[in-house]
Write a protein that holds these residues in place. Sequence first.
Motif, short mmCIF file in Angstrom:
data_model
loop_
_atom_site.label_atom_id
_atom_site.label_comp_id
_atom_site.label_asym_id
_atom_site.label_seq_id
_atom_site.Cartn_x
_atom_site.Cartn_y
_atom_site.Cartn_z
N ILE A 58 0.83 -1.20 0.00
CA ILE A 58 0.00 0.00 0.00
C ILE A 58 0.87 1.26 0.00
O ILE A 58 0.52 2.26 -0.61
CB ILE A 58 -0.96 -0.02 1.21
N SER A 59 2.01 1.20 0.66
CA SER A 59 2.83 2.40 0.79
C SER A 59 3.93 2.50 -0.26
O SER A 59 4.67 3.48 -0.28
CB SER A 59 3.45 2.46 2.19
N PRO A 61 3.59 2.60 -3.87
CA PRO A 61 3.36 3.42 -5.08
C PRO A 61 3.93 4.84 -5.07
O PRO A 61 4.44 5.28 -6.11
CB PRO A 61 1.83 3.43 -5.22
N ILE A 70 -0.45 9.53 -8.19
CA ILE A 70 -0.69 8.65 -7.04
C ILE A 70 -2.16 8.25 -6.94
O ILE A 70 -2.46 7.07 -6.73
CB ILE A 70 -0.18 9.29 -5.73
N GLN A 71 -3.07 9.19 -7.08
CA GLN A 71 -4.49 8.85 -6.96
C GLN A 71 -4.90 7.84 -8.03
O GLN A 71 -5.56 6.85 -7.73
CB GLN A 71 -5.36 10.10 -7.05
N SER A 73 -2.93 5.77 -9.63
CA SER A 73 -2.23 4.52 -9.34
C SER A 73 -2.93 3.74 -8.23
O SER A 73 -3.12 2.53 -8.34
CB SER A 73 -0.79 4.79 -8.94
N ASN A 74 -3.30 4.44 -7.16
CA ASN A 74 -4.00 3.77 -6.06
C ASN A 74 -5.34 3.21 -6.51
O ASN A 74 -5.74 2.12 -6.08
CB ASN A 74 -4.18 4.72 -4.88
N SER A 75 -6.04 3.93 -7.38
CA SER A 75 -7.31 3.44 -7.91
C SER A 75 -7.09 2.17 -8.71
O SER A 75 -7.86 1.20 -8.59
CB SER A 75 -7.96 4.49 -8.80
N GLY A 78 -6.29 -0.72 -6.36
CA GLY A 78 -7.52 -1.17 -5.72
C GLY A 78 -8.37 -2.01 -6.66
O GLY A 78 -8.93 -3.04 -6.26
#
Length: 183
Positions: A58-59, A61, A70-71, A73-75, A78
């Motif tokens: 999780i940490s 990226p 980042i947003q 990538s996190n999407s 997920g």
Amino acid sequence: MQRRHSKRWQMITGDLVSATVLATVPVSAALGTLTLTQLMIVAVVQGAASVLHDAAAISLPPSLVDRSLIQRSNSRVGALFAVAATAGSHLGAALTALLGPARALLGDVASYLISAVCTARIQTAEPARARPEIRRLRGEIGEGLQYVRGDDRLWTLTLVNATTSFALGLLNTLWALYLFVPA
């Protein structure tokens, strides 16, 4: 707060521990020595290894992508987790029907080994670690809990996630019992 270990190596360690402990189940089943105690130990160790892996995953990226991405990538991460969970459940059921429950875990073992190899191939260097100051783990945990408790949203999310994780752990343990105990 100081980072103690490389996130990549933390992820690889989690994958290798999961693969190793899960591999003991089909081996023990083939030898006729599989016990409920072993299944419980495997569940606890594999769960702890998953927490170790996921915390780093999780940490990671932000050190791999530009801040502006980042947003997004996190999407995507997920979405991949959701697809993997759904597809993995169906593939696991198919392998269980085809190979039997113990041997089907070899597919899971293979997935952890593939994950470790893929993670090892990440070429981006993580930021250099600062020399850690000497701190007590208990103090750091207390500081983190105090911070989370001070924010109602974080506290609510923490309680919901802890309750959900506990319930899923129970469910997965009972599901393993259902699969491995002969009718």
